[in-house]
Design a protein around this motif. Structure first.
Motif, mmCIF file in Angstrom:
data_model
loop_
_atom_site.group_PDB
_atom_site.id
_atom_site.type_symbol
_atom_site.label_atom_id
_atom_site.label_comp_id
_atom_site.label_asym_id
_atom_site.label_seq_id
_atom_site.Cartn_x
_atom_site.Cartn_y
_atom_site.Cartn_z
ATOM 1 N N ARG A 27 0.899 -1.151 -0.060
ATOM 2 C CA ARG A 27 0.056 -0.034 -0.042
ATOM 3 C C ARG A 27 0.896 1.154 0.076
ATOM 4 O O ARG A 27 1.805 1.333 0.751
ATOM 5 N N TYR A 28 0.422 2.077 -0.725
ATOM 6 C CA TYR A 28 1.476 3.534 -1.094
ATOM 7 C C TYR A 28 0.961 4.308 0.276
ATOM 8 O O TYR A 28 -0.245 4.527 0.404
ATOM 9 N N ARG A 30 -22.754 -7.317 -6.341
ATOM 10 C CA ARG A 30 -22.463 -5.871 -5.852
ATOM 11 C C ARG A 30 -21.246 -6.106 -4.953
ATOM 12 O O ARG A 30 -21.480 -7.258 -4.055
ATOM 13 N N LEU A 31 -20.423 -5.547 -5.286
ATOM 14 C CA LEU A 31 -19.154 -5.533 -4.244
ATOM 15 C C LEU A 31 -18.659 -4.226 -3.718
ATOM 16 O O LEU A 31 -18.759 -3.240 -4.397
ATOM 17 N N ALA A 32 -18.050 -4.204 -2.777
ATOM 18 C CA ALA A 32 -17.436 -2.998 -2.062
ATOM 19 C C ALA A 32 -16.005 -3.161 -1.800
ATOM 20 O O ALA A 32 -15.751 -4.051 -1.598
ATOM 21 N N PHE A 33 -15.099 -2.213 -2.364
ATOM 22 C CA PHE A 33 -13.663 -2.202 -2.300
ATOM 23 C C PHE A 33 -13.228 -0.934 -1.416
ATOM 24 O O PHE A 33 -13.622 0.229 -1.706
ATOM 25 N N ASP A 34 -12.255 -0.979 -0.681
ATOM 26 C CA ASP A 34 -11.842 -0.066 -0.071
ATOM 27 C C ASP A 34 -10.512 0.213 -0.476
ATOM 28 O O ASP A 34 -9.480 -0.515 -0.081
ATOM 29 N N VAL A 35 -10.289 1.013 -1.583
ATOM 30 C CA VAL A 35 -8.974 1.056 -2.275
ATOM 31 C C VAL A 35 -7.964 1.917 -1.413
ATOM 32 O O VAL A 35 -6.912 1.688 -1.326
ATOM 33 N N ALA A 36 -8.658 2.896 -0.698
ATOM 34 C CA ALA A 36 -7.524 3.726 0.077
ATOM 35 C C ALA A 36 -6.912 2.842 1.173
ATOM 36 O O ALA A 36 -5.782 2.987 1.512
ATOM 37 N N ARG A 37 -7.633 1.808 1.638
ATOM 38 C CA ARG A 37 -6.962 0.902 2.572
ATOM 39 C C ARG A 37 -6.074 -0.061 2.016
ATOM 40 O O ARG A 37 -5.081 -0.484 2.375
ATOM 41 N N ALA A 38 -6.596 -0.757 0.901
ATOM 42 C CA ALA A 38 -5.835 -1.814 0.253
ATOM 43 C C ALA A 38 -4.739 -1.294 -0.697
ATOM 44 O O ALA A 38 -3.633 -2.058 -0.538
#
Ligand code: GLU
Ligand code: ZN
Length: 321
Positions: A128-129, A171-179
């Protein structure tokens, strides 16, 4: 944004190979599914050669890719779009994001990012950046002159989950900020990153249906964030199970004995490849055929939801015709 044709309401699927190696059975399967899915509903198919990852592109591979697709009996509407030819359009989208404070220059090296990541989360594209360069540089030029190296550009990922809808996964939720954190939209070598290029070009080619391998499901969330920021439409997504080898490992481009080129050299009939894919894609009684011969029976929602194995037995089955 202008599109090559004013067909935004029409169903448009796409084939988007990267000319980084020979196509194999896994590509044959996702391209056939994409092609059938569009054609079965009277849609168009556009072809895009994703050649922006210049370090991985191999000479002669564009021609080889086109030859493999034609050998399989696939066709497309209009001329192939070679992505590098439209790089100015992608650069303009990146510049617009920078101007709006939605992207920023990053001078971190891979090693610095790995060292700075507090809880090393190794996701689809590395750790993760941690956001080191967010707000650090007043401009791209200042980042460059302070460090003497060309910066990457990173997209500012908003906090919280983003929801996407996939035709096979729901339907899917992704937490891009965390991943992943703020992900690159331009690489330090100065070429556009896949996530931005795909979003700009899918919109430019008026693509409405994206059928591709499940390995890109997480990418869809990043692409949705970019589409949101750039005001571009979301396509409909279907992420299909991958083809694996007999041990369940995903096929790599170097799986040469499963490459279409080597099947062709061994005298395999392309119609046998199409039939092989079709029988593993919900068309249970399909015979060996050209892709066009199976369009009417095809329905993407009937494909099995598990990976397809292609080991020596399967190859023997193909070669036997
Ligand atoms: N060019 C990518 C690949 O060959 C596919 C990208 C996409 O379908 O969005 O893996
Ligand atoms: Zn940085």
């Amino acid at each position: 944004m202008t599109t090559p044709s004013a067909r935004a309401t029409e169903i448009t699927g796409r084939l988007a190979p990267s000319p980084t190696g020979h196509l194999h059975l896994g590509h044959a399967r996702s391209f056939l599914l994409a092609w059938w899915h569009a054609r079965a509903r009277g849609g168009r198919i556009v072809l895009r050669i994703e050649d922006l990852d210049t370090e991985r592109v191999k000479p002669g591979m564009i021609e080889a890719t086109l030859a493999d697709l034609r050998w399989l009996g696939l066709d497309w509407d209009g001329e192939p779009h070679v992505q590098s030819a439209g790089e100015a359009r992608i650069a303009a989208a990146a510049a617009a994001l920078v101007a709006r404070g939605l992207a920023y220059p990053c001078t971190c090296t891979r090693a610095e990012i790995a060292a700075a990541a507090s809880a090393p989360h190794v996701g689809e594209s590395g750790p993760r950046y941690p956001g080191t360069c967010r707000g650090r540089w007043p401009s791209v030029e200042s980042a460059q002159s302070a460090t003497g190296r060309a910066p990457a550009l990173r997209f500012v990922v908003r906090e919280g989950p983003i929801e996407i809808e996939d035709g096979l996964h729901g339907r899917l939720a992704f937490d891009v900020a965390r991943a992943a954190g703020d992900f690159p939209i331009y690489r330090r070598a100065g070429s556009p990153a896949y996530q931005l290029a795909v979003v700009v070009d899918d919109a430019w080619q008026a693509v409405t249906e994206v059928v591709r391998g499940e390995d890109l499901l997480e990418s869809a969330a990043r692409q949705a964030l970019l589409q949101e920021a750039l005001g571009l439409p979301r396509p409909r997504w279907w992420h299909v199970p991958l083809v694996t080898d007999e041990h369940g490992r995903r096929l790599a481009k170097r799986s040469d004995d499963l490459s279409l080129a080597s099947l062709r050299e061994r005298g395999v009939d392309p119609r046998a490849v199409v039939g092989w894919v079709a029988r593993r894609s919900g068309l249970k009684s399909a015979r060996d055929a050209w892709p066009a011969g199976l369009v009417r029976e095809f329905a993407l929602d009937r494909i099995p939801r598990t990976p397809v194995a292609a080991g020596p037995l399967e190859i023997a089955e193909l070669a036997a015709g």
